[in-house]
Design a protein around this motif. Structure first.
Motif, PDB file in Angstrom:
ATOM      1  N   GLY A 170       0.796  -1.232   0.000  1.00  0.00           N
ATOM      2  CA  GLY A 170       0.000   0.000   0.000  1.00  0.00           C
ATOM      3  C   GLY A 170       0.825   1.276   0.000  1.00  0.00           C
ATOM      4  O   GLY A 170       0.464   2.250   0.653  1.00  0.00           O
ATOM      5  N   VAL A 171       1.936   1.287  -0.764  1.00  0.00           N
ATOM      6  CA  VAL A 171       2.795   2.487  -0.758  1.00  0.00           C
ATOM      7  C   VAL A 171       2.313   3.494  -1.804  1.00  0.00           C
ATOM      8  O   VAL A 171       2.122   3.143  -2.978  1.00  0.00           O
ATOM      9  CB  VAL A 171       4.273   2.123  -1.030  1.00  0.00           C
ATOM     10  CG1 VAL A 171       5.130   3.387  -1.069  1.00  0.00           C
ATOM     11  CG2 VAL A 171       4.787   1.146   0.022  1.00  0.00           C
ATOM     12  N   SER A 172       2.097   4.732  -1.371  1.00  0.00           N
ATOM     13  CA  SER A 172       1.660   5.809  -2.268  1.00  0.00           C
ATOM     14  C   SER A 172       2.486   7.067  -1.985  1.00  0.00           C
ATOM     15  O   SER A 172       2.760   7.370  -0.822  1.00  0.00           O
ATOM     16  CB  SER A 172       0.186   6.170  -2.025  1.00  0.00           C
ATOM     17  OG  SER A 172      -0.645   5.073  -2.265  1.00  0.00           O
ATOM     18  N   PHE A 173       2.884   7.771  -3.036  1.00  0.00           N
ATOM     19  CA  PHE A 173       3.502   9.094  -2.883  1.00  0.00           C
ATOM     20  C   PHE A 173       3.592   9.768  -4.241  1.00  0.00           C
ATOM     21  O   PHE A 173       3.460   9.117  -5.280  1.00  0.00           O
ATOM     22  CB  PHE A 173       4.901   9.000  -2.236  1.00  0.00           C
ATOM     23  CG  PHE A 173       5.933   8.301  -3.085  1.00  0.00           C
ATOM     24  CD1 PHE A 173       6.703   8.995  -4.000  1.00  0.00           C
ATOM     25  CD2 PHE A 173       6.131   6.930  -2.961  1.00  0.00           C
ATOM     26  CE1 PHE A 173       7.660   8.351  -4.783  1.00  0.00           C
ATOM     27  CE2 PHE A 173       7.084   6.270  -3.739  1.00  0.00           C
ATOM     28  CZ  PHE A 173       7.845   6.980  -4.655  1.00  0.00           C
ATOM     29  N   ASP A 174       3.806  11.076  -4.217  1.00  0.00           N
ATOM     30  CA  ASP A 174       4.085  11.832  -5.445  1.00  0.00           C
ATOM     31  C   ASP A 174       5.517  12.331  -5.373  1.00  0.00           C
ATOM     32  O   ASP A 174       5.980  12.741  -4.308  1.00  0.00           O
ATOM     33  CB  ASP A 174       3.170  13.062  -5.556  1.00  0.00           C
ATOM     34  CG  ASP A 174       1.744  12.673  -5.909  1.00  0.00           C
ATOM     35  OD1 ASP A 174       1.550  11.638  -6.572  1.00  0.00           O
ATOM     36  OD2 ASP A 174       0.821  13.413  -5.512  1.00  0.00           O
ATOM     37  N   LEU A 175       6.196  12.309  -6.514  1.00  0.00           N
ATOM     38  CA  LEU A 175       7.538  12.886  -6.607  1.00  0.00           C
ATOM     39  C   LEU A 175       7.470  14.016  -7.617  1.00  0.00           C
ATOM     40  O   LEU A 175       7.023  13.817  -8.749  1.00  0.00           O
ATOM     41  CB  LEU A 175       8.537  11.817  -7.074  1.00  0.00           C
ATOM     42  CG  LEU A 175       9.986  12.285  -7.194  1.00  0.00           C
ATOM     43  CD1 LEU A 175      10.631  12.387  -5.805  1.00  0.00           C
ATOM     44  CD2 LEU A 175      10.798  11.312  -8.057  1.00  0.00           C
ATOM     45  N   TRP A 176       7.933  15.193  -7.212  1.00  0.00           N
ATOM     46  CA  TRP A 176       7.823  16.379  -8.059  1.00  0.00           C
ATOM     47  C   TRP A 176       9.110  16.618  -8.831  1.00  0.00           C
ATOM     48  O   TRP A 176      10.181  16.192  -8.388  1.00  0.00           O
ATOM     49  CB  TRP A 176       7.459  17.590  -7.197  1.00  0.00           C
ATOM     50  CG  TRP A 176       6.101  17.400  -6.604  1.00  0.00           C
ATOM     51  CD1 TRP A 176       5.802  16.734  -5.445  1.00  0.00           C
ATOM     52  CD2 TRP A 176       4.852  17.785  -7.180  1.00  0.00           C
ATOM     53  NE1 TRP A 176       4.447  16.706  -5.263  1.00  0.00           N
ATOM     54  CE2 TRP A 176       3.833  17.341  -6.300  1.00  0.00           C
ATOM     55  CE3 TRP A 176       4.477  18.465  -8.341  1.00  0.00           C
ATOM     56  CZ2 TRP A 176       2.480  17.556  -6.551  1.00  0.00           C
ATOM     57  CZ3 TRP A 176       3.137  18.686  -8.590  1.00  0.00           C
ATOM     58  CH2 TRP A 176       2.154  18.235  -7.709  1.00  0.00           C
ATOM     59  N   PRO A 177       9.024  17.300  -9.979  1.00  0.00           N
ATOM     60  CA  PRO A 177      10.239  17.558 -10.751  1.00  0.00           C
ATOM     61  C   PRO A 177      11.301  18.249  -9.896  1.00  0.00           C
ATOM     62  O   PRO A 177      11.002  19.201  -9.178  1.00  0.00           O
ATOM     63  CB  PRO A 177       9.753  18.476 -11.886  1.00  0.00           C
ATOM     64  CG  PRO A 177       8.313  18.142 -12.049  1.00  0.00           C
ATOM     65  CD  PRO A 177       7.816  17.818 -10.668  1.00  0.00           C
ATOM     66  N   GLY A 178      12.520  17.750  -9.962  1.00  0.00           N
ATOM     67  CA  GLY A 178      13.630  18.347  -9.231  1.00  0.00           C
ATOM     68  C   GLY A 178      13.720  17.912  -7.773  1.00  0.00           C
ATOM     69  O   GLY A 178      14.595  18.354  -7.040  1.00  0.00           O
ATOM     70  N   GLU A 179      12.818  17.022  -7.366  1.00  0.00           N
ATOM     71  CA  GLU A 179      12.798  16.624  -5.957  1.00  0.00           C
ATOM     72  C   GLU A 179      13.570  15.319  -5.733  1.00  0.00           C
ATOM     73  O   GLU A 179      13.539  14.415  -6.565  1.00  0.00           O
ATOM     74  CB  GLU A 179      11.344  16.415  -5.521  1.00  0.00           C
ATOM     75  CG  GLU A 179      11.200  16.099  -4.049  1.00  0.00           C
ATOM     76  CD  GLU A 179       9.742  15.932  -3.629  1.00  0.00           C
ATOM     77  OE1 GLU A 179       9.403  16.374  -2.533  1.00  0.00           O
ATOM     78  OE2 GLU A 179       8.941  15.353  -4.406  1.00  0.00           O
ATOM     79  N   VAL A 180      14.257  15.229  -4.592  1.00  0.00           N
ATOM     80  CA  VAL A 180      14.924  13.982  -4.212  1.00  0.00           C
ATOM     81  C   VAL A 180      14.187  13.409  -2.999  1.00  0.00           C
ATOM     82  O   VAL A 180      14.080  14.063  -1.963  1.00  0.00           O
ATOM     83  CB  VAL A 180      16.407  14.218  -3.865  1.00  0.00           C
ATOM     84  CG1 VAL A 180      17.065  12.906  -3.433  1.00  0.00           C
ATOM     85  CG2 VAL A 180      17.156  14.801  -5.069  1.00  0.00           C
ATOM     86  N   LEU A 181      13.673  12.192  -3.175  1.00  0.00           N
ATOM     87  CA  LEU A 181      12.973  11.514  -2.081  1.00  0.00           C
ATOM     88  C   LEU A 181      13.876  10.416  -1.533  1.00  0.00           C
ATOM     89  O   LEU A 181      14.316   9.534  -2.279  1.00  0.00           O
ATOM     90  CB  LEU A 181      11.667  10.889  -2.600  1.00  0.00           C
ATOM     91  CG  LEU A 181      10.904  10.034  -1.579  1.00  0.00           C
ATOM     92  CD1 LEU A 181      10.241  10.908  -0.520  1.00  0.00           C
ATOM     93  CD2 LEU A 181       9.871   9.146  -2.261  1.00  0.00           C
ATOM     94  N   GLY A 182      14.150  10.468  -0.249  1.00  0.00           N
ATOM     95  CA  GLY A 182      14.942   9.420   0.395  1.00  0.00           C
ATOM     96  C   GLY A 182      14.018   8.391   1.017  1.00  0.00           C
ATOM     97  O   GLY A 182      12.994   8.745   1.609  1.00  0.00           O
ATOM     98  N   ILE A 183      14.349   7.117   0.855  1.00  0.00           N
ATOM     99  CA  ILE A 183      13.587   6.048   1.503  1.00  0.00           C
ATOM    100  C   ILE A 183      14.530   5.354   2.481  1.00  0.00           C
ATOM    101  O   ILE A 183      15.571   4.833   2.079  1.00  0.00           O
ATOM    102  CB  ILE A 183      13.043   5.034   0.475  1.00  0.00           C
ATOM    103  CG1 ILE A 183      12.160   5.745  -0.551  1.00  0.00           C
ATOM    104  CG2 ILE A 183      12.259   3.929   1.182  1.00  0.00           C
ATOM    105  CD1 ILE A 183      11.628   4.830  -1.652  1.00  0.00           C
ATOM    106  N   VAL A 184      14.179   5.410   3.764  1.00  0.00           N
ATOM    107  CA  VAL A 184      15.044   4.802   4.777  1.00  0.00           C
ATOM    108  C   VAL A 184      14.268   3.760   5.572  1.00  0.00           C
ATOM    109  O   VAL A 184      13.033   3.733   5.566  1.00  0.00           O
ATOM    110  CB  VAL A 184      15.626   5.872   5.748  1.00  0.00           C
ATOM    111  CG1 VAL A 184      16.538   6.835   5.017  1.00  0.00           C
ATOM    112  CG2 VAL A 184      14.525   6.627   6.486  1.00  0.00           C
TER     113      VAL A 184
END
Ligand SMILES: Nc1ncnc2c1ncn2[C@@H]1O[C@H](COP(=O)(O)OP(=O)(O)OP(=O)(O)O)[C@@H](O)[C@H]1O
Length: 279
Positions: free
Chosen positions: A45-59
């Motif tokens: 059930g993983v949901s998210f949005d990633l925006w242009p130029g954004e860095v998302l870290g998953i820990v």
């Protein structure tokens, strides 16, 4: 020497990429992605949005589902449920899970990059450094040998590999150099989204610091979006704008990186942060 000391905490924070918030469309929209291995949950059930130029870290700790999720997002694993919608240049938002294999392969050569923890998984070890970079250009349609070689040499310079090494094989390089070469091979074609799996894992602290510094500069200069998986909170502190914390295949907390690390709300994140602080 601690990683943050090696790089300089304040400079590091100032260098983080700035998300382009005004864009109407997320680059990547992930909805309810679930992957099971038999009865075991990989991620759920993983949901998210990633925006242009954004860095998302998953820990998250080992086994929390980071690699499974990254595999599902990048087309290397087939999720059981969910959508992974990428804003393609030609057709706008498309669910990549419904693409044909050739369509997805094309996307991973043009718009996507994948930086593996082990450079051997992302390089062709029998091909020269210049060939490794040039090959990716040829895969996206470049044909002029002189220009391909010039671009490859330019990119070797951008990742701080001396141009005299252009004809050397990756196995003649140190681990840090191999990782920088893998980054050049991935970024030379100007992707819009990079998936990174522990890009600094297995390297000495001083080598890590240099690589992180380099990655941060490239991400910023290229306006690259990235999904970065790591168990190392110092790495996300330096590179990620936003953070997602996973446990047992689920997202337990998400927010701006500094907010999550400085004021963790979930008990598990508090434990994760305090165990690093005590280390
Ligand atoms: N090929 C597989 N077959 C069966 N179970 C798997 C497989 N790959 C992962 N799992 C299970 O899925 C869960 C999530 O594993 P995953 O490797 O995604 O976690 P992780 O956070 O990336 O861990 P690490 O940091 O150690 O790489 C774990 O319970 C793991 O045992």
């Amino acid at each position: 020497m601690a990683l943050l000391e090696a790089i300089g905490d304040e400079t590091a924070k100032a260098g983080k990429s700035a998300p382009v918030a005004a864009t109407a469309q997320p680059l990547l929209s992930v909805r309810d992605v679930t992957k099971r291995y038999g009865g075991r949950i990989g991620c759920e059930g993983v949901s998210f949005d990633l925006w242009p130029g954004e860095v998302l870290g998953i820990v998250g700790e080992s086994g929390s589902g980071k690699s499974t999720l990254l595999g599902c997002l990048s087309g290397q694993l087939a999720p059981d449920e969910g959508q992974v919608i990428f804003d393609t240049t030609e057709q706008g938002p498309v669910d990549t899970l419904k693409m044909t294999e050739p369509q997805r392969r094309l996307l991973s050569r043009t718009d996507w990059a994948f930086v593996h923890q082990n450079p051997r998984d992302g390089l062709r070890m029998g091909v020269s450094a210049g060939g490794n970079v040039g090959e990716r250009l040829m895969a996206t349609g470049a044909r002029h040998y002189g220009r391909i070689r010039d671009t490859a040499i330019d990119w070797l310079g951008r990742v701080e590999i001396d141009e005299t090494r252009v004809d050397d094989r990756p196995r003649q390089f140190s681990g840090g150099m191999q990782q920088r070469l893998q980054i050049a091979r991935n970024l030379v074609s100007g992707p819009r989204l990079a998936f990174m799996d522990e890009p600094t894992g297995g390297l000495d602290v001083s080598v890590q610091a240099r690589l992180l510094d380099l990655l941060r500069g490239l991400v910023r200069d290229m306006g690259l979006s990235a999904v970065l998986v790591t168990h190392d909170l110092a790495v996300v502190r330096l590179l990620a704008d936003r953070l997602m914390v996973m446990k047992g295949g689920h997202v337990v907390e998400t927010g701006l990186t500094d907010q999550v690390l400085d004021d963790p709300q979930h008990e598990y994140t508090q434990l994760l942060v305090s165990s690093v602080l005590q280390a």
